[in-house]
Design an enzyme around this catalytic site. Structure first.
Site, mmCIF file in Angstrom:
data_model
loop_
_atom_site.group_PDB
_atom_site.id
_atom_site.type_symbol
_atom_site.label_atom_id
_atom_site.label_comp_id
_atom_site.label_asym_id
_atom_site.label_seq_id
_atom_site.Cartn_x
_atom_site.Cartn_y
_atom_site.Cartn_z
ATOM 1 N N ASN A 9 0.871 -1.177 0.000
ATOM 2 C CA ASN A 9 0.000 0.000 0.000
ATOM 3 C C ASN A 9 0.903 1.222 0.000
ATOM 4 O O ASN A 9 1.540 1.524 1.013
ATOM 5 C CB ASN A 9 -0.906 -0.030 1.242
ATOM 6 C CG ASN A 9 -1.730 1.244 1.385
ATOM 7 O OD1 ASN A 9 -1.791 2.058 0.463
ATOM 8 N ND2 ASN A 9 -2.358 1.413 2.535
ATOM 9 N N TRP A 10 0.931 1.889 -1.126
ATOM 10 C CA TRP A 10 1.856 3.024 -1.249
ATOM 11 C C TRP A 10 1.314 4.314 -0.644
ATOM 12 O O TRP A 10 2.014 5.324 -0.586
ATOM 13 C CB TRP A 10 2.218 3.248 -2.736
ATOM 14 C CG TRP A 10 3.148 2.219 -3.287
ATOM 15 C CD1 TRP A 10 3.770 1.211 -2.590
ATOM 16 C CD2 TRP A 10 3.564 2.076 -4.649
ATOM 17 N NE1 TRP A 10 4.556 0.470 -3.442
ATOM 18 C CE2 TRP A 10 4.448 0.977 -4.710
ATOM 19 C CE3 TRP A 10 3.290 2.774 -5.828
ATOM 20 C CZ2 TRP A 10 5.041 0.566 -5.900
ATOM 21 C CZ3 TRP A 10 3.878 2.371 -7.014
ATOM 22 C CH2 TRP A 10 4.749 1.274 -7.044
ATOM 23 N N HIS A 95 -9.495 1.268 4.919
ATOM 24 C CA HIS A 95 -8.189 1.412 5.594
ATOM 25 C C HIS A 95 -8.378 2.348 6.791
ATOM 26 O O HIS A 95 -9.164 3.294 6.731
ATOM 27 C CB HIS A 95 -7.150 1.984 4.623
ATOM 28 C CG HIS A 95 -5.758 1.929 5.187
ATOM 29 N ND1 HIS A 95 -5.302 2.860 6.091
ATOM 30 C CD2 HIS A 95 -4.754 1.032 5.022
ATOM 31 C CE1 HIS A 95 -4.059 2.541 6.442
ATOM 32 N NE2 HIS A 95 -3.708 1.436 5.813
ATOM 33 N N GLY A 234 3.084 -1.059 4.206
ATOM 34 C CA GLY A 234 3.134 0.353 3.845
ATOM 35 C C GLY A 234 4.565 0.769 3.534
ATOM 36 O O GLY A 234 5.086 0.511 2.448
ATOM 37 N N GLY A 235 5.227 1.379 4.523
ATOM 38 C CA GLY A 235 6.555 1.960 4.325
ATOM 39 C C GLY A 235 7.562 1.039 3.646
ATOM 40 O O GLY A 235 8.296 1.463 2.740
HETATM 41 P P1 13P Z 1 3.296 0.416 7.572
HETATM 42 O O1 13P Z 1 3.774 -0.888 6.967
HETATM 43 O O2 13P Z 1 4.027 1.605 7.060
HETATM 44 O O3 13P Z 1 3.196 0.319 9.056
HETATM 45 O O4 13P Z 1 1.768 0.622 7.035
HETATM 46 C C1 13P Z 1 0.860 -0.403 7.163
HETATM 47 C C2 13P Z 1 -0.357 -0.050 6.413
HETATM 48 O O5 13P Z 1 -1.115 0.818 6.786
HETATM 49 C C3 13P Z 1 -0.640 -0.790 5.174
HETATM 50 O O6 13P Z 1 -1.931 -0.559 4.724
#
Ligand code: 13P
Length: 260
Positions: A9-10, A95, A234-235
């Site tokens: 998820n970017w 989300h 995410g990150g």
């Molecule tokens: P992180 O991996 O940056 O904690 O984000 C998770 C997220 O919200 C994926 O949808």
């Protein structure tokens, strides 16, 4: 056996140039998407590049959000018809950043889920509790409420096209990942609820992912859990190297092997 899923998820990151640079490196990696699923949720603007740059590599993509109506006076929103043209297979719905920052209620999430099914997308529905809810012993109550609402009006066929991502809000972007045991407990709870509300068959086949500070160093322990089928990242999905490392660390020698 449920196939392992690695979803990136970017969020609100990556220009077209950055998307192009990422995909050029990532999609050419030998074995990617074979025997496991890779899925990207890029920003809307980058969706247009996905089909073009991913080509025949087995990688899917979807949008991070979607309005429930086909068209109309909804300034700033995106419609299912627009997303269908961009080759989206999935839509991320509910989300926690949509729920918490943009005020999406369970009812709004349910409307979007219904619209996603109407248009043939596979909704990946995010659920998860805040730190206060966890500390107050309310994590189960909150997550089950979200799951019930996300399943309420679905046929068994629709539920079979859906997945859940358990993302504790306190673990998102904080570096404070949930323990693999706690994540397993919550994912098992979700699966049990799907059994009760839909059927054993649908729940046994349903992908349930964990998300929240997933990194190359902690992915393996999650995917060893019986009810965790993948990660919503995410990150650590923003750089080809770290996302590839997550997939490789999770699969070990199975990377790139097509199951028989
Ligand atoms: P992180 O991996 O940056 O904690 O984000 C998770 C997220 O919200 C994926 O949808």
């Amino acid at each position: 056996m449920r196939e392992k899923i690695f979803a990136g998820n970017w969020k609100m990151n990556k220009t077209l140039a950055e998307t192009e640079a990422f995909l050029q490196e990532f999609v050419n990696y030998p074995g990617i998407g074979r025997g496991h699923q890779v899925l990207f949720f890029p920003p809307f603007t980058a969706l247009v590049l996905m089909k073009e740059l991913i080509g025949s590599v087995p990688i899917q993509w979807g949008s991070q959000n979607m309005h429930s109506k086909d068209s109309g006076a909804f300034t700033g929103e995106i419609s299912p018809l627009m997303l269908a043209e961009l080759g989206c297979s999935h839509v991320l719905i509910g989300h926690s950043e949509r729920r918490e920052i943009f005020g999406e209620s369970d009812a709004m999430v349910a409307e979007k889920i219904a619209a996603a099914h109407k248009h043939g997308f596979k909704p990946m529905v995010c659920v998860g509790e805040t730190l206060e809810e966890r500390k107050g012993g309310q994590a189960d109550v909150k997550v089950l409420r979200q799951v019930d609402s996300a399943l309420a009006d679905l046929t068994a066929e629709q539920a079979a096209r859906q997945s859940f991502a358990y993302e504790p809000i306190w673990a998102i972007g904080t570096g404070l990942n949930a323990s693999s045991g706690d994540a397993q407990t919550m994912c098992a709870l979700i699966r049990k609820r799907v059994t009760e509300k839909v059927s054993e068959d649908v729940s046994a086949a349903m992908p349930i992912l964990y998300g929240g500070s997933v990194k190359p160093g902690n992915i393996a322990e999650y995917l060893q859990q019986p009810d965790i089928d993948g990660a919503l990242v995410g990150g650590a999905s923003l750089k080809p190297d770290s996302f590839l490392e997550i997939i490789k660390n999770a699969l070990g020698d199975l990377f790139g092997q097509v199951a028989n």
